[in-house]
Structures are given as structure tokens and as C-alpha cells.
Write a protein that holds these residues in place. Structure first.
Motif, PDB file in Angstrom:
ATOM      1  N   GLU A 157     -26.369   2.480  62.101  1.00  0.00           N
ATOM      2  CA  GLU A 157     -26.519   2.889  60.700  1.00  0.00           C
ATOM      3  C   GLU A 157     -26.038   1.791  59.748  1.00  0.00           C
ATOM      4  O   GLU A 157     -26.663   1.533  58.728  1.00  0.00           O
ATOM      5  CB  GLU A 157     -25.728   4.178  60.445  1.00  0.00           C
ATOM      6  N   LEU A 158     -24.932   1.137  60.079  1.00  0.00           N
ATOM      7  CA  LEU A 158     -24.404   0.072  59.228  1.00  0.00           C
ATOM      8  C   LEU A 158     -25.380  -1.092  59.125  1.00  0.00           C
ATOM      9  O   LEU A 158     -25.641  -1.602  58.037  1.00  0.00           O
ATOM     10  CB  LEU A 158     -23.052  -0.419  59.760  1.00  0.00           C
ATOM     11  N   PHE A 159     -25.943  -1.507  60.236  1.00  0.00           N
ATOM     12  CA  PHE A 159     -26.880  -2.631  60.232  1.00  0.00           C
ATOM     13  C   PHE A 159     -28.156  -2.273  59.476  1.00  0.00           C
ATOM     14  O   PHE A 159     -28.702  -3.104  58.741  1.00  0.00           O
ATOM     15  CB  PHE A 159     -27.197  -3.060  61.661  1.00  0.00           C
ATOM     16  N   LEU A 160     -28.635  -1.050  59.640  1.00  0.00           N
ATOM     17  CA  LEU A 160     -29.817  -0.617  58.896  1.00  0.00           C
ATOM     18  C   LEU A 160     -29.535  -0.579  57.392  1.00  0.00           C
ATOM     19  O   LEU A 160     -30.400  -0.933  56.585  1.00  0.00           O
ATOM     20  CB  LEU A 160     -30.279   0.755  59.393  1.00  0.00           C
ATOM     21  N   TRP A 161     -28.330  -0.184  57.007  1.00  0.00           N
ATOM     22  CA  TRP A 161     -27.956  -0.172  55.597  1.00  0.00           C
ATOM     23  C   TRP A 161     -27.907  -1.597  55.039  1.00  0.00           C
ATOM     24  O   TRP A 161     -28.415  -1.850  53.947  1.00  0.00           O
ATOM     25  CB  TRP A 161     -26.601   0.513  55.418  1.00  0.00           C
TER      26      TRP A 161
END
Length: 114
Positions: free
Chosen positions: A41-45
Motif C-alpha cells: 500500500e505504501l509503495f502504491l501511494w
């Protein structure tokens, strides 16, 4: 002769300074990011924020250009924008392809009419 010598000495000094300033951070990023999950989720954000920043800059350059780009007609900037969006979507949302296609369209059509 100046204290730095000719242009090649100045270039070498700037290269060493750049390496000393950037290279440790690259190695640290490589070390810290080795186990990063690119689907997290962090990388996608982070990817979404980066894409939004590029989109904002492209819109600013399209609607409120500065420098030599201000001399390019709005219709041509709009056409390059549409080509870039189409390429972005056609190549599975690849941002680099979209930006490159828009820039190429701007350059090629500008050369053809100019």
C-alpha cells in the motif's frame, strides 16, 4: 589562469562534489529498499503521488507555459497532451511512455508546421 585551472578541472571538481553528495544516499536507498514490496500500500501511494505531481506539472506547462513554450500555440500543446494521455493509457499506464509520446508529438508537429 584561474585557481581551478581550465574547464576540465572545474568539471572534475563538480563531478567529485556531485558523487560525494549523491552516491551515499543511493547506496543507503539500495540497502533499505532491498526488501521493499512494490505491491504494498505504501509503495502504491508513493507511485500515485509521483504520478499526480507529474500530471500537475504537465497541466501547468500546457495551460501556463513559461519561456519558449509560451510561443507554442495552445492547440499544439493540447494535441501533445492528448497524445501523451493516449500513449499512457495504451501502454498500461506507463508514465515514461506517456511523457515521451507527448514530448515527441509536440516536437514533431512543431517542426512540421514551423
Amino acid at each position: 589562469m584561474t585557481i581551478l585551472g581550465d574547464g576540465s578541472t572545474t568539471t572534475l571538481v563538480l563531478l567529485v562534489i556531485a558523487l560525494l553528495a549523491h552516491e551515499p544516499w543511493r547506496w543507503l536507498g539500495l540497502y533499505l529498499g532491498r526488501d521493499l514490496d512494490v505491491e504494498s500500500e505504501l509503495f502504491l501511494w508513493v507511485r500515485a503521488v509521483a504520478t499526480a505531481l507529474v500530471a500537475g506539472l504537465v497541466m501547468r506547462m500546457t495551460l501556463f507555459p513559461a519561456g519558449d513554450l509560451a510561443a507554442v500555440p495552445l492547440w499544439l500543446r493540447g494535441l501533445a497532451f492528448v497524445v501523451g494521455i493516449a500513449a499512457y493509457l495504451a501502454w498500461r499506464r506507463n508514465l515514461a511512455v506517456g511523457v515521451a509520446a507527448g514530448a515527441a508529438a509536440l516536437l514533431l508537429v512543431g517542426l512540421a508546421i514551423g
